[in-house]
Design a protein around this motif. Sequence first.
Motif, short mmCIF file in Angstrom:
data_model
loop_
_atom_site.label_atom_id
_atom_site.label_comp_id
_atom_site.label_asym_id
_atom_site.label_seq_id
_atom_site.Cartn_x
_atom_site.Cartn_y
_atom_site.Cartn_z
N ASN A 631 0.83 -1.20 0.00
CA ASN A 631 0.00 0.00 0.00
C ASN A 631 0.87 1.26 0.00
O ASN A 631 1.88 1.32 0.72
CB ASN A 631 -0.92 0.02 1.23
CG ASN A 631 -2.03 -1.02 1.11
OD1 ASN A 631 -3.07 -0.76 0.52
ND2 ASN A 631 -1.81 -2.20 1.67
N GLU A 663 -0.40 -0.51 -4.40
CA GLU A 663 -1.83 -0.25 -4.26
C GLU A 663 -2.05 1.20 -3.87
O GLU A 663 -1.51 1.67 -2.86
CB GLU A 663 -2.44 -1.19 -3.21
CG GLU A 663 -2.39 -2.66 -3.62
CD GLU A 663 -3.15 -3.55 -2.66
OE1 GLU A 663 -3.68 -3.00 -1.65
OE2 GLU A 663 -3.23 -4.77 -2.89
N THR A 665 -4.92 4.42 -3.45
CA THR A 665 -6.34 4.72 -3.24
C THR A 665 -6.79 5.85 -4.16
O THR A 665 -5.97 6.58 -4.74
CB THR A 665 -6.61 5.12 -1.78
OG1 THR A 665 -5.85 6.29 -1.48
CG2 THR A 665 -6.20 4.00 -0.84
N ASP A 693 -6.89 0.62 -5.20
CA ASP A 693 -7.39 -0.02 -3.99
C ASP A 693 -8.72 0.59 -3.56
O ASP A 693 -8.99 1.77 -3.80
CB ASP A 693 -6.35 0.14 -2.88
CG ASP A 693 -6.59 -0.80 -1.71
OD1 ASP A 693 -7.38 -1.75 -1.88
OD2 ASP A 693 -5.97 -0.60 -0.66
N ASP A 694 -9.56 -0.23 -2.92
CA ASP A 694 -10.84 0.21 -2.34
C ASP A 694 -11.71 0.91 -3.38
O ASP A 694 -12.34 1.94 -3.10
CB ASP A 694 -10.59 1.13 -1.15
CG ASP A 694 -9.82 0.47 -0.05
OD1 ASP A 694 -9.88 -0.76 0.04
OD2 ASP A 694 -9.14 1.18 0.72
N THR A 697 -15.43 3.06 -2.97
CA THR A 697 -15.75 3.52 -1.61
C THR A 697 -15.42 4.99 -1.42
O THR A 697 -15.82 5.58 -0.42
CB THR A 697 -14.96 2.72 -0.57
OG1 THR A 697 -13.56 2.90 -0.80
CG2 THR A 697 -15.30 1.24 -0.69
N LYS A 714 -9.19 -3.32 -7.20
CA LYS A 714 -9.53 -4.10 -6.02
C LYS A 714 -10.92 -3.69 -5.54
O LYS A 714 -11.17 -2.53 -5.25
CB LYS A 714 -8.49 -3.91 -4.93
CG LYS A 714 -7.08 -4.34 -5.33
CD LYS A 714 -6.17 -4.44 -4.13
CE LYS A 714 -6.53 -5.60 -3.24
NZ LYS A 714 -5.57 -5.82 -2.14
N ASP A 716 -13.69 -3.42 -2.90
CA ASP A 716 -13.67 -3.33 -1.45
C ASP A 716 -14.57 -4.38 -0.83
O ASP A 716 -15.61 -4.77 -1.40
CB ASP A 716 -14.12 -1.93 -1.02
CG ASP A 716 -13.93 -1.71 0.45
OD1 ASP A 716 -12.77 -1.58 0.90
OD2 ASP A 716 -14.95 -1.66 1.17
N GLN A 717 -14.17 -4.85 0.36
CA GLN A 717 -14.91 -5.92 1.03
C GLN A 717 -16.33 -5.50 1.42
O GLN A 717 -17.18 -6.34 1.68
CB GLN A 717 -14.15 -6.39 2.26
CG GLN A 717 -13.94 -5.31 3.31
CD GLN A 717 -13.15 -5.82 4.51
OE1 GLN A 717 -12.95 -7.03 4.65
NE2 GLN A 717 -12.72 -4.90 5.35
N SER A 718 -16.60 -4.18 1.48
CA SER A 718 -17.96 -3.74 1.81
C SER A 718 -18.97 -4.18 0.75
O SER A 718 -20.16 -4.34 1.05
CB SER A 718 -17.99 -2.22 1.97
OG SER A 718 -17.62 -1.57 0.76
N GLU A 751 -11.88 -8.40 -2.19
CA GLU A 751 -11.31 -8.47 -0.85
C GLU A 751 -12.36 -8.96 0.15
O GLU A 751 -13.57 -8.76 -0.05
CB GLU A 751 -10.81 -7.10 -0.42
CG GLU A 751 -9.66 -6.56 -1.23
CD GLU A 751 -9.20 -5.20 -0.72
OE1 GLU A 751 -8.05 -5.11 -0.26
OE2 GLU A 751 -9.99 -4.24 -0.78
#
Length: 903
Positions: A631, A663, A665, A693-694, A697, A714, A716-718, A751
Amino acid sequence: MNGGLAEAHQGQDHAPGEAGERLPAPPIPSALAEPSDARAPERRRGSRRNTSEDRLPPADCEAEQPTMLPSGWRNLVLALFLAIALNCGLAGQLPPPPAMICFLLAMCGILSLRMARLAELSAEGASRYVPVLLAVLVPMGAFSAGTVLWATNGLLATGEVIATMVAVSTVAAAHFRKHAALILVIQLAAWAPVVVFGLPVAGAAWFAIGGIAAVFVAREQARADSERTQQRQARERAQTRARDILADYEETGQGWFWETDRRSQLTYVSGPVAKLLGQTQDALIGQPLTALFNLDRGEEGERTLLFHLSARSAFQELAVRAASRPGERWWSISGRPVYDQYDNFVGFRGSGTDLTEKRRSQEQASRLAHYDSLTGLANRLQMSQLLEKILSARQQMNRCCAVMLLDLDRFKQVNDTMGHPAGDALLKQVAQRIERVVGKLGRVGRLGGDEFQVIVPQRLDRARLGNLALDIINAVSQPYAVEGHSIVIGASVGIAIAPDDGATNDQLIRNADLALYAAKDAGRGRFHFYAENLHAVAEARAEVEKDLRKAIVQGELQLFYQPVVSTASERIAGFEALLRWNHPEKGWIPPDKFVSVAEDSGLIAQIGEWALRTACHHLASWPAEVRCAVNVSPLQFANRELPAIVTSAIAQAGIDPSRLELEITESVFLNDDEGTEAMFAALKRIGVRLALDDFGTGYSSLGYLKTAPFDKIKIDQSFVRGATEPGSRNGAIIASITSLAQALDMDTTAEGVETLDELDLVRMHGCSHVQGFIYDRPLDAAAATERLRTGLAAVAKGPRSSRAPRQRMLRRVMLEHSGQVYSATIRNMSGTGALIEGVWNVPVGTVFKVQLSERQTIAGTVRWSAQDRIGLEFAEALRPDGSGWSEAAQARPRLAKPLIKAG
């Protein structure tokens, strides 16, 4: 002008009724009047004027004629006419024609005197004597020749001729009484014809001797004249030196002089001042001294001037405003009373200097001391003084106010990427926006850097203050146009209210600062009111920062690696490096507790470089087909040295650049500028892979996906969490992202995949890679290396579906089993079960009745047991309500009869 001041003095000394008598002074208040004690005569003697100093030197020092020729021949002309008339009477007839011609020639020579004077003035050196000799010789020689011709005809006697020439030559010589050589020339010119016609040979000899003598006398006279002229000029320079110096000083405009009579009316004022006021010196003479100034404001210096004029006392450097138009001009004036030799007050005499630039400099210095030079807002000093004034008001109700501290989010990135000039331009726009929002409600100031302060000097309820803070945040968060670039920043606001949150300046500022930190910790772009518990939060934050600095030095930070698995081959494609902190006393500290502290304190750059080099070092010992993702924080990305750091880490580890994945953002795109594009280009030239990344979001924009050289997106896991639940739209979002990535030839990583259902979903929607507990938890470096030794194959292990959401709590309940009642504590609970603590070594399969409240009891079976904890599955699922899974779970149980805890 040089003599103007002296002439004004002389005129004043002889003004009627002023030098010969003493007039009473105008009455002044006794409290303001200067004491008329024994010091008054001494003061007057010091200010007494000697009028002789103002007058010109005595007559013997008068300036001589600048030319040798007289200004007129009136007496000579009269003498010639009288001589001719008298001789006509004696001769009984008019002169003969030759004599008449000579007389007319003499008259013409006399009439040419003016031309001769001009020729003398324009000539230089010895040539000056030519017009002088002609102006003298022609009239006298012609008249003498005419008289001799008249006598040769027998009409005039020799005595009459001699008498005529003596009289005329005497009158002519009187005009040159200061020039002995010219007197000799006159005599020669007058007597030469008499001698020549009467005694031709002897006369010529005597005439030659007289001419030679005249030459020697003329040379001696010229030398004497030159010496007298030099002496005279030296005396004049000595006499006028002071006046010339003062006149030159006046002309420079640096200072000026003035004088008044006893009625404070001007008798002299310097020309430059009159010109500045748009008038002439003559127009100002006779006007009051106060006409030079604008006394409408009633400034302190102006009031003092009027007092001194009425009290007839000296004053020094009074600041007054000039009556000039246009523009404002200030003068510093000084003056003293003047008395004559009879001790009569005759007026004031003084000087003045231009105070405008000095006053402007003072005002500028004062402004710089109280205002921010960049934005024009009040600075820290003025805001502190304003707050102190409010808090020290006499009445308690006037001490109410609110203090807002504002901190700009992501401003440092603008400075680092676009330079300080762009940052300054941005700060100016931010200041204007805040001022527009606050308006008349309060005062806005800049404390320095990207910190602003708002003081609301009145009591407003919290709702209105919150709305004001929200309006400020919204206004500041709108895009800015700076140097052709669009910039987006944010703002966080901390609010403290007086007297509730503090009664002193320091208390309010400290508490508002604590509220600001709370707003930033909560995610930035929001406001926060001060609360008592913020002190503990601030202390804890400071403790974390101190421990984190120590952790960097002592090597307490570690990197853990979570596998990233290809969905097509189910083999490990790489790892993501995750930062972990093992505190020697507090144990493992979650990243969300210290990463934000590292960002705010600036430690993230040091930590990020360490993480990058460490990950590359570990990557060098892994198989060549395995990659590692690291990151990169927005602060690291804004550092222009990042490409050099990445290159150095790759070279030091000796790895292929394509094995390293950075990675990044979406926040790096907030400032859409050339610096961001240049950084992407520099990183791609190194050969590393870039991952977004993310995604989804933050400030997602499809626009930058067209140009940014990303290799992977990527998810996001949300979006993964809850995607398998009925009615969830997360699956559709995942499908859209993967379709977009495939169209742009990018990989995708989902993720936070934890269940088999989630794995099937993301695989079905086309995700190329998966990361989550379904394959493995994060591993330390040794465990990751050991895992790779067993092979790259990855097997999904986990529940089929995710368990119901759980609610954390700490609630006492009663458990009943076979007539025995046990006291226990529910740690968390969902609609299907609960984690219960307080009963030891319970066999799996044991059935309990759980009394949640007086009205509700539910049965459950123990599915696992560990020491004093059990996992209980409810026989019937609880129905969730608005406040949790069960209203009964929120109520403290009350039993109808006492229960005895089993032993």
